[in-house]
Design a protein around this motif. Structure first.
Motif, short mmCIF file in Angstrom:
data_model
loop_
_atom_site.label_atom_id
_atom_site.label_comp_id
_atom_site.label_asym_id
_atom_site.label_seq_id
_atom_site.Cartn_x
_atom_site.Cartn_y
_atom_site.Cartn_z
N GLY A 169 -4.99 21.44 -9.69
CA GLY A 169 -5.60 20.12 -9.61
C GLY A 169 -4.75 19.19 -8.76
N SER A 170 -5.40 18.26 -8.08
CA SER A 170 -4.65 17.31 -7.25
C SER A 170 -5.50 16.07 -7.03
CB SER A 170 -4.27 17.92 -5.90
OG SER A 170 -5.41 18.29 -5.17
N SER A 171 -4.82 14.96 -6.82
CA SER A 171 -5.51 13.71 -6.52
C SER A 171 -4.56 12.74 -5.85
CB SER A 171 -6.07 13.07 -7.80
OG SER A 171 -6.69 11.82 -7.50
N THR A 172 -5.04 12.10 -4.81
CA THR A 172 -4.30 11.04 -4.14
C THR A 172 -5.17 9.80 -4.10
OG1 THR A 172 -3.10 12.63 -2.77
CG2 THR A 172 -3.14 10.36 -2.01
N VAL A 173 -4.64 8.68 -4.55
CA VAL A 173 -5.42 7.45 -4.61
C VAL A 173 -4.67 6.32 -3.92
CG1 VAL A 173 -6.46 8.14 -6.81
CG2 VAL A 173 -4.44 6.67 -6.82
N THR A 174 -5.42 5.31 -3.52
CA THR A 174 -4.85 4.06 -3.04
C THR A 174 -5.28 2.96 -4.00
OG1 THR A 174 -4.92 4.77 -0.74
CG2 THR A 174 -4.75 2.42 -1.14
N PHE A 175 -4.31 2.20 -4.46
CA PHE A 175 -4.57 1.25 -5.55
C PHE A 175 -3.78 -0.02 -5.31
CE2 PHE A 175 -3.38 -0.18 -9.94
CZ PHE A 175 -4.63 -0.60 -10.32
N GLY A 176 -4.46 -1.16 -5.28
CA GLY A 176 -3.77 -2.43 -5.13
C GLY A 176 -3.57 -2.81 -3.67
N PRO A 177 -2.74 -3.82 -3.39
CA PRO A 177 -2.55 -4.29 -2.02
C PRO A 177 -1.79 -3.27 -1.17
CG PRO A 177 -1.06 -5.41 -3.52
CD PRO A 177 -1.98 -4.60 -4.37
N PHE A 187 1.20 1.94 -12.06
CA PHE A 187 1.03 2.38 -10.69
C PHE A 187 -0.33 3.07 -10.52
CE2 PHE A 187 5.78 2.79 -11.21
CZ PHE A 187 6.12 1.76 -10.33
N GLY A 188 -0.55 3.61 -9.32
CA GLY A 188 -1.76 4.38 -9.08
C GLY A 188 -1.83 5.66 -9.88
N SER A 189 -0.75 6.01 -10.55
CA SER A 189 -0.75 7.20 -11.43
C SER A 189 -1.75 7.07 -12.56
CB SER A 189 0.65 7.43 -12.00
OG SER A 189 1.30 6.23 -12.32
N SER A 190 -2.13 5.84 -12.90
CA SER A 190 -3.14 5.65 -13.94
C SER A 190 -4.51 6.15 -13.48
CB SER A 190 -3.24 4.17 -14.33
OG SER A 190 -3.67 3.39 -13.21
N ARG A 191 -4.66 6.35 -12.17
CA ARG A 191 -5.93 6.86 -11.62
C ARG A 191 -5.80 8.28 -11.09
NH1 ARG A 191 -8.97 1.79 -8.58
NH2 ARG A 191 -8.67 0.27 -10.25
N SER A 192 -4.74 8.56 -10.35
CA SER A 192 -4.60 9.91 -9.80
C SER A 192 -4.36 10.94 -10.89
CB SER A 192 -3.47 9.96 -8.76
OG SER A 192 -2.20 9.82 -9.37
N GLY A 193 -3.63 10.54 -11.94
CA GLY A 193 -3.34 11.48 -13.03
C GLY A 193 -4.59 11.99 -13.72
N PRO A 194 -5.44 11.11 -14.24
CA PRO A 194 -6.65 11.59 -14.90
C PRO A 194 -7.54 12.44 -14.01
CG PRO A 194 -6.24 9.30 -15.50
CD PRO A 194 -5.25 9.66 -14.44
N ARG A 195 -7.61 12.12 -12.71
CA ARG A 195 -8.44 12.91 -11.81
C ARG A 195 -7.87 14.32 -11.64
NH1 ARG A 195 -9.70 8.42 -7.02
NH2 ARG A 195 -10.77 6.92 -8.38
N ALA A 229 2.83 22.88 -14.67
CA ALA A 229 3.75 21.84 -14.20
C ALA A 229 2.97 20.72 -13.53
CB ALA A 229 4.76 22.42 -13.22
N LEU A 230 3.45 19.52 -13.71
CA LEU A 230 2.87 18.33 -13.06
C LEU A 230 3.91 17.72 -12.14
CD1 LEU A 230 0.68 15.51 -14.42
CD2 LEU A 230 2.96 14.91 -13.56
N VAL A 231 3.46 17.33 -10.95
CA VAL A 231 4.30 16.58 -10.01
C VAL A 231 3.59 15.27 -9.72
CG1 VAL A 231 5.45 16.56 -7.78
CG2 VAL A 231 5.10 18.73 -8.97
N ALA A 232 4.30 14.15 -9.82
CA ALA A 232 3.71 12.84 -9.57
C ALA A 232 4.66 12.03 -8.70
CB ALA A 232 3.45 12.11 -10.88
N ALA A 233 4.08 11.32 -7.72
CA ALA A 233 4.92 10.53 -6.83
C ALA A 233 4.15 9.34 -6.30
CB ALA A 233 5.43 11.38 -5.67
N LEU A 234 4.89 8.26 -6.03
CA LEU A 234 4.25 7.03 -5.55
C LEU A 234 4.79 6.62 -4.20
CD1 LEU A 234 6.20 4.21 -6.01
CD2 LEU A 234 6.06 5.11 -8.32
N GLU A 253 -0.18 3.74 -2.92
CA GLU A 253 -0.67 5.11 -2.94
C GLU A 253 0.07 5.92 -3.99
OE1 GLU A 253 -1.70 4.39 1.60
OE2 GLU A 253 0.24 4.28 0.63
N HIS A 254 -0.65 6.84 -4.60
CA HIS A 254 -0.04 7.71 -5.60
C HIS A 254 -0.69 9.07 -5.56
CE1 HIS A 254 1.29 9.44 -9.40
NE2 HIS A 254 2.27 8.55 -9.36
#
Length: 387
Positions: free
Chosen positions: A240-248, A263-271, A368-373, A377-378
């Motif tokens: 699974g993977s997701s990249t989002v743009t969130f905020g200014p 952060f945008g992790s609140s959106r990319s994570g669930p996806r 395993a999960l990898v998360a980065a901001l 973008e996240h």
């Protein structure tokens, strides 16, 4: 008009090789050479030659894919770049490579990222080149990443009534993993007393809360799962993977984001979880972007691993350290292993799922999960062993 390739039904992507260059503070080698070294290491890890690669995903403007491809002898049919800086860029690049493989655009894709943090200007230079920041923020003291993240930390402390003394648990836990990792830049034990003696950089963030300065590079080879099964190392599946743009935009994100506790992790994570068919409770090991301890804390909460305002307590209870319920940053993270943003977290996740980490190996790690901001973008990436 060129026809867009359709996804190849049933094709899934896997990581087949990973590699790192020499790294450390003030490494006396040019960045392009470090990148080439990491790429060669990843190809060797996969058991592939450069002639087996037909796609390149670059995550930084230098060295570019033409330079890298020519140096390695790669004949590219597919080139891409996520155009995202900092930690999220390399993680988003894995997603871009995955999509290229699954759509049939490429059969094997090389992803690389190099970082020269100790060179003149270092990480501060990135924001110093922004004319908006130079004109409207820096004259009033908004200069440098520690100041940006200190504001987030202050807001977090105020919102959740957390004491500044409680912030040390993440730095202490990550340091325990670094002690088990050969080559980690900052492997000296860190006690609670040591943390409180660490110099204040930007209140409430101390030196121990801040990432390392590193010169180095990492690389990853992505191919089809079927092909990866015939190669040198066990494949690690991209579930699974997701990249989002969130905020200014990055120009004003860290100083004017609408919510300084998410952060945008609140959106990319669930996806990413939804695509993988997994939940936070299903993750065996997490590698979470820790440019500062507060960024790791907020992402832990965004991703559903603990309650809002509970990340430092969750860590202080031992959950993220060796033997804990959710091992996090099992190489020491950017706080203690190396700050080659994002890519070293991907490499560590792959090595954990292969069972290659020796004293730092998480028993029976299958997910395993990898998360980065990167400002607004996240990227979240979920990897699994090949079952």
């Amino acid at each position: 008009m060129a026809r867009t390739p359709k996804p190849v039904i049933g094709v899934t992507a896997a990581v087949a090789g990973v590699g790192e260059s020499e790294f450390g503070r003030s490494v006396d080698r040019p960045l392009d050479r470090l990148v080439i070294d990491a790429c060669r290491a990843a190809l060797a890890d996969a058991g592939l030659a450069a002639s087996d690669v037909d796609g390149v995903v670059a995550t930084a403007p230098w060295p570019g894919p033409d330079t890298v491809s020519q140096a390695l002898g790669i004949q590219r049919d597919h080139t891409a770049s996520p155009g995202i800086p900092a930690g999220a860029g390399p993680v988003a690049a894995i997603e871009a490579a995955r999509l290229a493989v699954e759509s049939g655009r490429a059969s094997a894709v090389l992803v690389y990222y190099g970082y020269a943090g100790s060179k003149p200007g270092g990480p501060y230079a990135f924001h110093a080149h922004d004319p908006v920041k130079a004109s409207l923020e820096m004259p009033f003291g908004w200069y440098g990443q520690p100041v940006y993240f200190a504001a987030w930390a202050q807001r977090y402390l105020h919102t959740y009534s957390v004491s500044p003394d409680e912030l040390g648990s993440i730095a202490i836990a990550n340091r325990k993993w670094a002690q088990l990792t050969p080559g980690a830049q900052r492997a000296k034990p860190l006690s609670a007393q040591d943390y409180l003696a660490s110099p204040m950089i930007a209140s409430p963030l101390r030196a121990a809360d801040c990432c390392l300065i590193t010169d180095g590079a990492g690389a990853v080879v992505v191919t089809t799962t079927d092909r990866a099964r015939d190669l040198r190392t066990p494949p690690v599946l991209v579930a699974g993977s997701s990249t989002v743009t969130f905020g200014p935009a990055m120009t004003s994100y860290f100083t004017q984001a609408p919510d300084l506790c998410s952060f945008g992790s609140s959106r990319s994570g669930p996806r990413a979880f939804a695509e993988a068919g997994l939940r936070p409770a299903d993750i065996d090991v997490a590698e979470i972007y820790d440019c500062f301890s507060i960024s790791q804390a907020i992402q832990l909460e965004d991703l559903g691993f603990c309650d809002r305002g509970g990340a430092f307590g969750f860590t202080a209870d031992g959950n993220t350290e060796p033997g804990g319920a959710l091992p996090v940053n099992t190489h020491g993270g950017h706080l203690a292993y190396a700050y080659i943003p994002g890519i070293v977290h991907v490499i560590e996740a792959v090595r954990q799922l292969r069972g290659e980490r020796g004293a730092a190996q998480v028993p029976d790690a299958r997910t395993a999960l990898v998360a980065a901001l990167a400002g607004g973008e996240h990227s979240t990436l979920i990897l699994t062993e090949d079952r």
